[in-house]
Design a protein around this motif. Sequence first.
Motif, PDB file in Angstrom:
ATOM      1  N   GLU A 120       1.436  -0.922  -0.298  1.00 32.73           N
ATOM      2  CA  GLU A 120      -0.393   0.041  -0.283  1.00 32.73           C
ATOM      3  C   GLU A 120       0.860   1.258   0.227  1.00 32.73           C
ATOM      4  O   GLU A 120       0.929   2.136  -0.805  1.00 32.73           O
ATOM      5  N   ILE A 121       2.094   1.241   0.598  1.00 36.18           N
ATOM      6  CA  ILE A 121       2.859   2.547   0.867  1.00 36.18           C
ATOM      7  C   ILE A 121       3.720   2.468  -0.549  1.00 36.18           C
ATOM      8  O   ILE A 121       3.605   3.270  -1.505  1.00 36.18           O
ATOM      9  N   GLN A 122       3.987   1.435  -0.670  1.00 38.70           N
ATOM     10  CA  GLN A 122       5.306   1.649  -2.496  1.00 38.70           C
ATOM     11  C   GLN A 122       3.806   2.113  -3.331  1.00 38.70           C
ATOM     12  O   GLN A 122       4.245   2.520  -4.056  1.00 38.70           O
ATOM     13  N   LYS A 123       2.040   1.797  -3.300  1.00 42.71           N
ATOM     14  CA  LYS A 123       1.708   2.212  -4.758  1.00 42.71           C
ATOM     15  C   LYS A 123       1.491   3.846  -3.952  1.00 42.71           C
ATOM     16  O   LYS A 123       0.795   4.614  -5.156  1.00 42.71           O
ATOM     17  N   GLN A 124       1.447   4.190  -3.076  1.00 45.05           N
ATOM     18  CA  GLN A 124       1.477   5.983  -2.671  1.00 45.05           C
ATOM     19  C   GLN A 124       2.607   6.477  -3.799  1.00 45.05           C
ATOM     20  O   GLN A 124       2.544   7.948  -4.055  1.00 45.05           O
ATOM     21  N   ARG A 125       3.572   6.538  -3.637  1.00 46.37           N
ATOM     22  CA  ARG A 125       5.066   7.121  -3.788  1.00 46.37           C
ATOM     23  C   ARG A 125       5.136   6.891  -5.039  1.00 46.37           C
ATOM     24  O   ARG A 125       4.582   6.590  -5.896  1.00 46.37           O
ATOM     25  N   LYS A 126       5.321   8.515  -4.884  1.00 44.69           N
ATOM     26  CA  LYS A 126       5.270   8.828  -6.523  1.00 44.69           C
ATOM     27  C   LYS A 126       7.247   8.918  -6.870  1.00 44.69           C
ATOM     28  O   LYS A 126       7.661   9.405  -8.545  1.00 44.69           O
ATOM     29  N   PHE A 127       8.133   8.593  -6.207  1.00 47.91           N
ATOM     30  CA  PHE A 127       9.343   8.398  -6.125  1.00 47.91           C
ATOM     31  C   PHE A 127      10.183   7.639  -6.223  1.00 47.91           C
ATOM     32  O   PHE A 127      10.086   7.003  -4.537  1.00 47.91           O
TER      33      PHE A 127
END
Length: 295
Positions: free
Chosen positions: A243-250
């Motif tokens: 879920e965290i990885q999905k939010q990342r833009k970088f």
Amino acid sequence: TTKMANQEAAEIQISELDLLSSMFPYEEEFAVTDQLALAELKHYVENESAEVPSSKVQFILNVKTEVPNASTVEFSMSCALPFKYPTVLPEITVRSSLLSRSQQILLNSDLKSYLMQKFSSEPCILSAREWVKDHAAAYIDKDLSSFSMTASDATKSEVTMFTRLWIYSHHIYNKQKRKNIIDWAKELSLSGFCMPGKPGVVCVEGLQSSCEEFWSRIRRLTWKRILIQHREDVSLEDGGHAEIQKQRKFPTLEEKCFDAHGARGNHMDLGQLYNFLEEKGCADIFQMYFGVEGH
């Protein structure tokens, strides 16, 4: 008129924030996390004609309270004031590392119903803080206050917020600071980028607690001027790694240099910064930093 009502709401907010900062002069008790929104609000009150502020003033109040076994527990209240506050309720989320997720949800909904019953259209941040001081400890089950909380509960209650901080500095030249930014981000599993030069721009994203830790380390270094220009918080349903990885833009945190020019090679090409942000889906941030539409 609405204009009058808005002015009045804004003035009430400012005087309440002044009161809080005089009652709680130390940053560990009270800290405004969005200085830009506060500046906008003051500007709105001072210039009758200014447009309505675009973001809510956000701040954190930390409350220490005793629990029955005489140890001290700290609760943090993350507060945001909607523009119409106090005619609408403030947005408050109380957290503590000792609360399980369900205890935290219950505490927050009880606080909200208390405020709904008691306060219609009057400032209530201090009353909310009093309520937390008097009642919050009761939400930590007696057996939890002895830290019998399992590791999985602890991570569950923490991994709920994904945060992205946009930090602005007057300049970033110092090699040691640049190294710290990259090393600390790595250590805290944060991604983003750092643009050295003048001005200096740092963006970090990841778990809320890691972003806050990063910010508290960075601001202790000596700076001519450094502030959080903008902050984004997203609550994650299951809060897992994916879920965290999905939010990342970088993907990682790296230093970005955009064609330096100028005597010390220290002025970055802001057009290139704009294009970079646009690629990442963050073009609107450019205006928050530089007050102009990017091209």
